[in-house]
Design a protein around this motif. Structure first.
Motif, PDB file in Angstrom:
ATOM      1  N   ASN A  48      30.490  27.174   8.998  1.00  0.00           N
ATOM      2  CA  ASN A  48      30.764  26.984   7.646  1.00  0.00           C
ATOM      3  C   ASN A  48      31.339  28.367   6.665  1.00  0.00           C
ATOM      4  O   ASN A  48      31.253  28.291   5.514  1.00  0.00           O
ATOM      5  CB  ASN A  48      29.676  26.506   6.640  1.00  0.00           C
ATOM      6  CG  ASN A  48      29.625  25.129   6.355  1.00  0.00           C
ATOM      7  OD1 ASN A  48      30.753  24.551   6.572  1.00  0.00           O
ATOM      8  ND2 ASN A  48      28.635  24.502   6.080  1.00  0.00           N
ATOM      9  N   SER A  49      31.965  29.243   7.563  1.00  0.00           N
ATOM     10  CA  SER A  49      32.829  30.349   6.898  1.00  0.00           C
ATOM     11  C   SER A  49      33.921  29.251   6.548  1.00  0.00           C
ATOM     12  O   SER A  49      34.374  28.346   6.816  1.00  0.00           O
ATOM     13  CB  SER A  49      33.245  31.496   7.924  1.00  0.00           C
ATOM     14  OG  SER A  49      33.944  30.861   8.986  1.00  0.00           O
ATOM     15  N   VAL A  50      34.753  29.961   5.359  1.00  0.00           N
ATOM     16  CA  VAL A  50      35.891  29.266   4.874  1.00  0.00           C
ATOM     17  C   VAL A  50      37.001  30.170   4.875  1.00  0.00           C
ATOM     18  O   VAL A  50      36.847  31.285   4.773  1.00  0.00           O
ATOM     19  CB  VAL A  50      35.455  28.757   3.293  1.00  0.00           C
ATOM     20  CG1 VAL A  50      35.262  29.895   2.502  1.00  0.00           C
ATOM     21  CG2 VAL A  50      36.653  27.773   2.896  1.00  0.00           C
ATOM     22  N   SER A  51      38.162  29.576   4.911  1.00  0.00           N
ATOM     23  CA  SER A  51      39.619  30.170   4.822  1.00  0.00           C
ATOM     24  C   SER A  51      40.636  29.615   3.906  1.00  0.00           C
ATOM     25  O   SER A  51      40.717  28.292   3.923  1.00  0.00           O
ATOM     26  CB  SER A  51      40.267  30.477   6.301  1.00  0.00           C
ATOM     27  OG  SER A  51      41.464  31.129   5.889  1.00  0.00           O
ATOM     28  N   ILE A  52      40.857  30.125   2.662  1.00  0.00           N
ATOM     29  CA  ILE A  52      41.818  29.686   1.890  1.00  0.00           C
ATOM     30  C   ILE A  52      42.962  30.454   1.813  1.00  0.00           C
ATOM     31  O   ILE A  52      43.270  31.592   1.612  1.00  0.00           O
ATOM     32  CB  ILE A  52      41.334  29.677   0.647  1.00  0.00           C
ATOM     33  CG1 ILE A  52      39.807  29.162   0.342  1.00  0.00           C
ATOM     34  CG2 ILE A  52      42.141  28.596  -0.631  1.00  0.00           C
ATOM     35  CD1 ILE A  52      39.573  27.530   0.775  1.00  0.00           C
ATOM     36  N   ASP A  53      44.396  29.684   2.239  1.00  0.00           N
ATOM     37  CA  ASP A  53      45.530  30.437   2.494  1.00  0.00           C
ATOM     38  C   ASP A  53      46.537  29.908   1.079  1.00  0.00           C
ATOM     39  O   ASP A  53      46.566  28.882   0.692  1.00  0.00           O
ATOM     40  CB  ASP A  53      46.189  30.204   3.584  1.00  0.00           C
ATOM     41  CG  ASP A  53      45.350  30.332   5.037  1.00  0.00           C
ATOM     42  OD1 ASP A  53      44.032  31.087   4.691  1.00  0.00           O
ATOM     43  OD2 ASP A  53      45.823  30.303   5.978  1.00  0.00           O
ATOM     44  N   PHE A  54      47.451  30.893   0.864  1.00  0.00           N
ATOM     45  CA  PHE A  54      48.342  30.796  -0.226  1.00  0.00           C
ATOM     46  C   PHE A  54      49.805  31.397   0.402  1.00  0.00           C
ATOM     47  O   PHE A  54      49.693  32.150   1.243  1.00  0.00           O
ATOM     48  CB  PHE A  54      48.189  31.651  -1.503  1.00  0.00           C
ATOM     49  CG  PHE A  54      46.702  30.992  -1.914  1.00  0.00           C
ATOM     50  CD1 PHE A  54      46.690  30.150  -2.886  1.00  0.00           C
ATOM     51  CD2 PHE A  54      45.495  31.547  -1.547  1.00  0.00           C
ATOM     52  CE1 PHE A  54      45.458  29.489  -3.491  1.00  0.00           C
ATOM     53  CE2 PHE A  54      44.406  31.032  -2.214  1.00  0.00           C
ATOM     54  CZ  PHE A  54      44.407  30.112  -3.104  1.00  0.00           C
ATOM     55  N   GLY A  55      50.832  30.786  -0.446  1.00  0.00           N
ATOM     56  CA  GLY A  55      52.111  31.331  -0.312  1.00  0.00           C
ATOM     57  C   GLY A  55      52.825  30.527   0.771  1.00  0.00           C
ATOM     58  O   GLY A  55      52.559  29.296   1.457  1.00  0.00           O
ATOM     59  N   ASN A  56      53.818  31.072   1.692  1.00  0.00           N
ATOM     60  CA  ASN A  56      54.647  30.716   2.609  1.00  0.00           C
ATOM     61  C   ASN A  56      53.836  30.342   3.813  1.00  0.00           C
ATOM     62  O   ASN A  56      52.936  31.016   4.246  1.00  0.00           O
ATOM     63  CB  ASN A  56      55.772  31.468   3.008  1.00  0.00           C
ATOM     64  CG  ASN A  56      56.721  31.551   1.810  1.00  0.00           C
ATOM     65  OD1 ASN A  56      57.043  30.588   1.215  1.00  0.00           O
ATOM     66  ND2 ASN A  56      57.343  32.817   1.668  1.00  0.00           N
ATOM     67  N   LYS A  57      54.255  29.205   4.687  1.00  0.00           N
ATOM     68  CA  LYS A  57      53.362  28.849   5.860  1.00  0.00           C
ATOM     69  C   LYS A  57      53.967  29.950   6.944  1.00  0.00           C
ATOM     70  O   LYS A  57      55.263  30.073   7.108  1.00  0.00           O
ATOM     71  CB  LYS A  57      53.522  27.529   6.176  1.00  0.00           C
ATOM     72  CG  LYS A  57      52.880  26.416   5.357  1.00  0.00           C
ATOM     73  CD  LYS A  57      53.404  24.968   5.714  1.00  0.00           C
ATOM     74  CE  LYS A  57      52.680  24.141   4.626  1.00  0.00           C
ATOM     75  NZ  LYS A  57      53.111  22.726   4.922  1.00  0.00           N
ATOM     76  N   VAL A  58      53.105  30.504   7.818  1.00  0.00           N
ATOM     77  CA  VAL A  58      53.498  31.343   8.829  1.00  0.00           C
ATOM     78  C   VAL A  58      53.083  30.513  10.220  1.00  0.00           C
ATOM     79  O   VAL A  58      52.028  30.440  10.472  1.00  0.00           O
ATOM     80  CB  VAL A  58      52.960  32.621   8.702  1.00  0.00           C
ATOM     81  CG1 VAL A  58      53.300  33.602   9.899  1.00  0.00           C
ATOM     82  CG2 VAL A  58      53.353  33.409   7.341  1.00  0.00           C
ATOM     83  N   SER A  59      53.852  30.179  11.086  1.00  0.00           N
ATOM     84  CA  SER A  59      53.834  29.731  12.423  1.00  0.00           C
ATOM     85  C   SER A  59      53.348  30.651  13.332  1.00  0.00           C
ATOM     86  O   SER A  59      53.467  31.827  13.275  1.00  0.00           O
ATOM     87  CB  SER A  59      55.239  29.068  13.019  1.00  0.00           C
ATOM     88  OG  SER A  59      55.575  28.101  11.864  1.00  0.00           O
ATOM     89  N   HIS A  60      52.554  30.119  14.118  1.00  0.00           N
ATOM     90  CA  HIS A  60      51.772  31.005  15.403  1.00  0.00           C
ATOM     91  C   HIS A  60      51.737  29.874  16.328  1.00  0.00           C
ATOM     92  O   HIS A  60      52.068  28.718  16.387  1.00  0.00           O
ATOM     93  CB  HIS A  60      50.408  31.449  14.870  1.00  0.00           C
ATOM     94  CG  HIS A  60      49.407  30.279  14.731  1.00  0.00           C
ATOM     95  ND1 HIS A  60      48.797  29.408  15.577  1.00  0.00           N
ATOM     96  CD2 HIS A  60      49.101  29.678  13.488  1.00  0.00           C
ATOM     97  CE1 HIS A  60      47.907  28.436  14.968  1.00  0.00           C
ATOM     98  NE2 HIS A  60      48.017  28.498  13.661  1.00  0.00           N
ATOM     99  N   ASN A  61      51.554  30.562  17.665  1.00  0.00           N
ATOM    100  CA  ASN A  61      51.151  29.687  18.804  1.00  0.00           C
ATOM    101  C   ASN A  61      49.709  29.540  19.369  1.00  0.00           C
ATOM    102  O   ASN A  61      49.574  29.594  20.552  1.00  0.00           O
ATOM    103  CB  ASN A  61      52.219  30.175  19.850  1.00  0.00           C
ATOM    104  CG  ASN A  61      53.777  30.555  19.669  1.00  0.00           C
ATOM    105  OD1 ASN A  61      54.029  29.283  18.936  1.00  0.00           O
ATOM    106  ND2 ASN A  61      54.574  31.203  19.710  1.00  0.00           N
TER     107      ASN A  61
END
Length: 165
Positions: A28-41
């Protein structure tokens, strides 16, 4: 270690950015992201991208409020995190307008649509709050010690000097 006032100029660069990703993970840790989407593999991640600004917690209690009403909270639940994530996906997040330290242990993020995300310490020793910044930079907040600044793409801890270029 740095004080909040010293690292705030780095975080302020994310103000005005729109939420592009939010996830509840194992425990139940949480991550909230903002801004441009950065692709990863990374095939094991739920999304094929992350945000250029990522605010996360580990070993923390957290809650999301709309006005003065709690609409979702995490409680270090290792079983039902997928259910909590499903509910999180239904919450509309706006633009980040402020990050503040509530007291020496707790941190709040305030969004422009009356949403407030609070990260609440449950133990000074274990709790961390992490901000991944553009250009592989990282801030980590230890409730018992303060803020560290380093490279996000190198083993942690590592150390960078603050420069607000």
């Amino acid at each position: 270690m740095y004080k909040f006032e010293e690292i705030l100029p780095l975080i302020e660069k994310s103000f005005g950015e729109v939420c592009c990703r939010k996830r509840v993970r194992f425990g139940n840790s949480v991550s909230i992201d903002f801004g441009n989407k950065v692709s990863h593999n990374k095939s094991k991640m739920a999304d094929p991208f992350y945000g250029e600004w990522s605010f996360s917690c580990y070993h923390k209690l957290w809650r999301i409020l709309k006005g003065n009403k709690i609409i979702l909270e995490g409680q270090n639940d290792f079983v039902n995190y997928e259910e909590t994530d499903s509910i999180l996906q239904q919450i509309s997040f706006g633009r980040l307008i402020e990050v503040t330290v509530i007291n020496t242990l707790n941190i709040a993020m305030i969004l422009d649509n009356d949403i407030r995300i609070e990260f609440l310490a449950c133990s000074e020793e274990e709790d961390t709050f992490e901000v991944l910044l553009p250009h592989n930079r990282c801030l980590v907040y230890y409730a018992s010690q303060g803020w560290e600044y380093g490279r996000g793409d190198l083993p942690w801890p590592n150390h960078l000097e603050l420069n607000h270029e």
